[in-house]
Design an enzyme around this catalytic site. Sequence first.
Site, PDB file in Angstrom:
ATOM      1  N   HIS A  45       0.830  -1.210   0.000  1.00  0.00           N
ATOM      2  CA  HIS A  45       0.000   0.000   0.000  1.00  0.00           C
ATOM      3  C   HIS A  45       0.860   1.254   0.000  1.00  0.00           C
ATOM      4  CE1 HIS A  45      -2.229   3.300   2.000  1.00  0.00           C
ATOM      5  NE2 HIS A  45      -3.213   2.869   1.219  1.00  0.00           N
ATOM      6  N   CYS A  82      33.709   3.833 -25.767  1.00  0.00           N
ATOM      7  CA  CYS A  82      32.966   3.771 -24.506  1.00  0.00           C
ATOM      8  C   CYS A  82      33.691   4.556 -23.420  1.00  0.00           C
ATOM      9  CB  CYS A  82      32.758   2.326 -24.071  1.00  0.00           C
ATOM     10  SG  CYS A  82      34.285   1.413 -23.760  1.00  0.00           S
TER      11      CYS A  82
END
Length: 795
Positions: A421, A752
Site C-alpha cells: 500500500h 565507450c
Amino acid sequence: MTKRNDSIRWFETLNNKDVALVGGKNASLGEMIRTLKSEGICVPDGFATTADAYRRYITENNLEEKIRQRLEEYRKGDKTLHKTGDTIRRMIRRGKWPDETAIAIRDAYRELCRRSGEEEVDVAVRSSATAEDLPDASFAGQQETFLNITGEEELLDACRKCYASLFTDRAISYRENKGFDHMQVALSVGVQKMVRSDKAGAGVMFSIDTDTGFPDVVVIDAAWGLGENVVQGSVTPDNYTVFKPLLQDKTLRPILNKTIGGKEKKMVYARGAGNTTRNVETSARERHSFVLSDDEILQLARWAAVIERHYGTPMDMEWAKDGDSGELFIVQARPETVQSRKEAGVLKSYHLKQKGEVLLTGMAIGESVAAGKVQVIKSASEIERFEDGNILVTGMTDPDWVPIMKKAAGIITDHGGRTSHAAIVSRELGIAAVIGTEHGTGELKDGQEVTLSCAEGDQGKIYEGILEYEETEVNLDDLPETKTQIMMNIASPAAASRWWRLPCRGIGLARMEFIINNQIKAHPMALLKYDELEDKDAKRQIRELTRHYDDKSEYFIDQLAQGIAMIAASQYPDPVIVRMSDFKTNEYADLIGGRQFEFSEENPMLGFRGASRYYSEHYRAGFALECAAIRRVREKIGLGNVVVMIPFCRTLKEADRVLEVMAEEGLVRGQKGLEVYVMVEIPSNVVLAEQFAERFDGFSIGSNDLTQLTLGVDRDSAVLKEVFDERDEAVKKTIAQAIRAANKTGTKIGICGQAPSDYPDFAAFLVEEGIDSISLNPDSVIGVIRRVAEVEKRL
C-alpha cells in the site's frame, strides 16, 4: 426482471461494460471469466451484488440524508474526518437487509456451494465501487475485503461491512478532493470462491515496472499465506521480474531477477472471537525459500501478458495459489494507474550533490529525492498530529493513512514490498519512499533531519542531514535522428532500468565488475574454494551471502546472470556490450575472501588484469563462472543481444588464448549469433588493429587507458592531472588511426570512454573521423545527440 434477480449477477454474465452495475473489480472478473478462460487463465467462480442492491439498502434504511448531514458537518470543520467516517460506517453496519436482497444473496451462495461441491463453501468477499478504476479515478484499495467467510449469515454480515467501507476515511477524502458526489457512487460486493492460498502463497503482479515505467517486464510479489499481507505491506515479499517479449518461446526461461523476501509472517484461516483470519510467524525454511517455482513464475507472467493484451493497457493484478490443488488463480485485475499515464516525452532525473552518512536502506520507490524532519507515527490513531512537509516514518500504511501521506515530503516504512500500500500510494502521489527498511521506526527520531534518496538505483538510502540535490527535466520530443549509433555506458542493472526511455540504440559498455562488487561481493575463487578459506570472517560472510544456494559457484553464476539480464533487457533487441571483469589485483583483493587469491603489485593498473587473467591458472576457474553467466543470459534467458567484450588484451597471442578458453566454456565466436569485441586501450591494439580485426567482431575505444598509455601518464595522478587529456593531439591521432583501420577491414568500432561525455568537441571529432558508435554516460546523451546531428549535417 424481478427485484430479487436485480440484486445479483453471476461473474460469467458480466463484462467490462458493466462497471456502473457492479464496479470495476467485479466487471473485470466477469470479463476475464467470459473471454480469457479459453487462454487458460483461471479465475475463481462467484457472483456480485449490484449497485441497485446497494442503493436499495441505503434507501430502505433511510440513510442517505443522514450520511449527507455528517459529510456537511465534516466540510464545515465541525467534525474530523475520522469521526465522520466512523459515524457513517456504524450507521451502515447497523442497517437491516431488504428481504428480496437477502434472499437473493442466500440463494446465490447456495448455488455457489452446489457448484463447488461443498456444503458451506469458503468465500472471499470483496468491495467493488461503481466508479472504481475509471481513467480519471482509482478507488482501488479504499474499501474492505473479507476472507474465509463461511455460511449465509457470515456472508450477509461481510456484505454489510463492505457497504460500510464505501465510507473509509481515505475514500471520503479521495472523493472530496476529486469532486465526486458521495451518493452517486455505489458499491457492489464480489463473492468469490476462496483459493486456499493460506496453504500456499499469494501476491500481486504488474505488467509494467511500477517504478520506472519500463513496459517490457512483468513484476511479481509473492508471500506465504493469503495475499492481504502483500497488499497491505506488512511483510517483505519475494520479488520476481520477467521479460515479456520472450515469454512465447517455451524453450526459454526469461526470468530476469529473483529476490528472496523476509516473509516474516503469513495470514491463515482462523475461527473464534469473530476472526476469520490470523497471522502466524513463518518458519525459517519458509523465510529462506521462494514461494513460487520458475514454472509458476513464468505461468503467471504469461497470464499477465495475455490480460494486458486483452485490456490494451498495463495491468495491476492479484494472484493466489491453491495449496490443495496446486493451481494458480487470478483473483483481481485492474488497469495500472500511475506509470501508464505519465508523459512519455519528459524524463526527470535527480542527482545528489553531496554525500552523507547512510543511516538505513530499503527499496526505492520512484526516482526522486526528498529532505526534511523525521516524524515517527506508529499508529493510525496518531495521524492527526502529523505536520505538513515532514518525512513520515512508520511500520506500514493502510488506506486510513492516505490523508497524511499527501502531506509528507517523503515516506519511510519498516515493512512492505514494491506492491505494498505504501509503495502504490507513494507512486500515485509522486512522493519519494523507501520501503522495508526493517528498523526505521526504531532508529530514526522525531525532529531528526534526513535526506531520502531514490535516485541511486533500486536501493533507497536514508542519509543523515539535509543534503543538496538537483532536479533536471529532459524533453525527449523532437530529437534529431543520427547516422552515428548513440549508446549508453551503464554500470548497474538499476540504472539501466531507470534510463530505458533515453533514445539510445543499445549499451556500449556494461561493466561486469560493478555487478560483482555490489551484488555478488565475494571473490569468485573464494566461492570455488570455500573449504580452503583461511579467513574465518570471510567464510562467515560468504556463508550468509550464499545461504539460499546449495552450490556457492551457482550463487556467482546466478547473481551475475541476473544483473546482466536486467541490463540487456532494458535495450533489447539492440546490442548490449558486456565487458568481462576488469578488476585490478588490489580491487579483486578487496572482494570478500579475495586477499588469499591475489598478490601485491607495485602498479596494478599495468599488472595482472583483463585478458591476462582469463587463461591464467590463477583465475581460469573464476573466468569459467563469468562465461557460464553469459551463456545463461544468452541461451537460457534468451537475451541474444548480449555481446561479449574482452578488456586489456595486450597481444595477438593473448587474444587467441582467451578465445580458446571461451570456446572451451561454450562461448564460441560466431555460434548462436555470438559476437566478441575487444577494447582498444593499448597502443598495440591500434598498431595491430587489422590483425585484431581478424579475431574480433568489433572494437570499443577505452579513451582513459589509451590516453594513459599513449602519453605515459597515470590517469589517477593528482600531480599530473593537467597532462592527462584525451584531447591531446597524440591521443586523437591514435584514435583516428584505429578508426581508419576498423573502417578498412569492415569491423565495427565505437567508443565507450569518458571523453565524448565530457567534451562535445571530442564527440564531433569522432564523427568526423567516421566512428560507428559513441557510448555515453546517460546524462550526456541528449546534448551529444544534438551535437552529432549538427556535425553529420555538415559532412
